[in-house]
Design a protein around this motif. Structure first.
Motif: not given
Lengths: 184, 184
Positions: B167, B169-173
Motif C-alpha cells: 500500500s 498510503v500505508y507506507d506514507v503514514i
C-alpha cells in the motif's frame, strides 16, 4: 490597532479560549477521528465520515461526507474517484492552508488570496513489486504557495512556516505513525 | 481452476502485464500526483484533483474531483467539509481496501463484502500548542476489517497483510516522507 480590522474568517479568540480551557482539562483534548469504508467493486470504494470523539463527548459533523476512491483507467480500473494517494495530498494541503489562515489572523495579517499547488512523486515500481528497493509511497512532496496578503514577503514566509509547525497532517506525513490493521 | 471463476472486478492480468512492461521501461513508472487548493474563508478550503503524470505522459482523470475541507463547529469553524485529518484516514482505508480486492483477485479468492472501520487518535494539545511534548498528528491509527469471502480466516488475514505490504498510503503514514513547502 491593525489586528482589529483584520478578518480572515478565523475565530482566533475562540481558539485561544479553547486552549486556555483545555489546559485545565487535558482529557477533553483527546480526539478520535473516524471513517467507514465499503468496498464496491474492483478498486472502487466509498468512505463515509461523520462522527468523531472529542471534548469528552461524541461529536458529529453537520452532514455526512462521502468519498469515492478508485484507481485510474491506466491501471485498468474505472476511475470512479480520486486515488487514495491524492486524498493524502488533499489532506496535507488543506491542513497547511487552514493553518495559514489561522496564523495570519492571529498575527493581524489580512489575507486576500491563498492558492497552493501540491505534488507528490512516486515510483510505482514499489507498489507493483518490481523493485523491493523502491518505496511504495511518495518519495517526496512539494507544496508551493502563492499568497496575496497585507504583509511583507518575510512575514508571509513566517506564517507559512508556523502553519507547518502546527499542522496535524504535516506531522503525520513527515513522521512515522503507528498503524494497526486487524480482521474481525 | 478456482481463479477462473473469481471476479472481484480487478483486472489482475492487465496489472501483471503492466508490471512486465515497466520492467523494461522504468522511467514510465515515475508518477507525479497533484492537487490545487484554494483558500475560501476561515479554515474552509477547496482542493481540486484531475491531472497527473505517469507512463511518461500527462494523464487526466475522467472528471475533476473537488474536495471541501474545514474544521468542525467545536473549533469555531463552519464545518463545511471533512477535516484534513479525516482526508488522510479516507486515503489510508481506501488504499488498503483496494489492495485487499486486488490481492484477493490475484489469489483466486472471491470477495462478497469488505467493510473497514478506521480511527485515528490525536491529542489536540499538540496542534493548540499547549504541550510541546505532544505531537500534532495521530498518536496511532487502527483499521478493523470485516470481510466475507470464499477463504479461510487465515487466507483472509494473509490477504490483508499483503495489502499493507503493497500500500502506497500505508507506507506514507508509517514511514517519514520529505515535504518541502515554499512561497513564490
Amino acid at each position: 490597532m491593525a489586528q482589529a480590522i483584520v478578518n480572515n474568517g478565523v475565530n482566533v479568540d475562540a481558539l485561544l479560549a479553547a486552549r486556555e480551557a483545555l489546559k485545565s482539562a487535558p482529557e477533553a483534548a483527546k480526539f478520535t477521528w473516524r471513517a467507514s469504508c465499503t468496498w464496491k467493486n474492483g478498486t472502487f470504494t466509498q468512505t463515509k465520515v461523520q462522527g468523531f470523539h472529542g471534548l469528552g463527548a461524541e461529536q458529529k459533523h453537520k452532514a455526512e461526507f462521502s468519498f469515492d476512491a478508485d484507481h485510474p483507467e491506466i491501471f485498468a480500473s474505472e476511475d470512479l474517484g480520486a486515488t487514495p494517494v491524492e486524498y493524502v495530498l488533499v489532506g496535507l494541503v488543506s491542513c497547511l492552508t487552514a493553518g495559514v489562515a489561522a496564523v495570519a489572523q492571529n498575527r493581524g495579517v489580512q489575507l486576500r488570496s491563498v492558492e497552493a499547488k501540491i505534488e507528490g512523486s512516486m515510483d510505482i515500481q514499489g507498489i507493483l513489486g518490481i523493485d523491493s528497493e523502491v518505496r511504495n509511497g511518495f518519495d517526496g512532496i512539494k507544496v508551493t504557495y502563492q499568497i496575496d496578503a497585507d504583509a511583507t514577503p518575510q512575514e508571509i514566509e513566517a506564517i507559512v512556516a508556523q502553519s507547518q509547525k502546527r499542522s496535524a497532517v504535516y506531522d503525520v506525513i513527515t513522521n512515522p505513525v503507528n498503524v494497526t490493521v486487524e480482521v474481525v
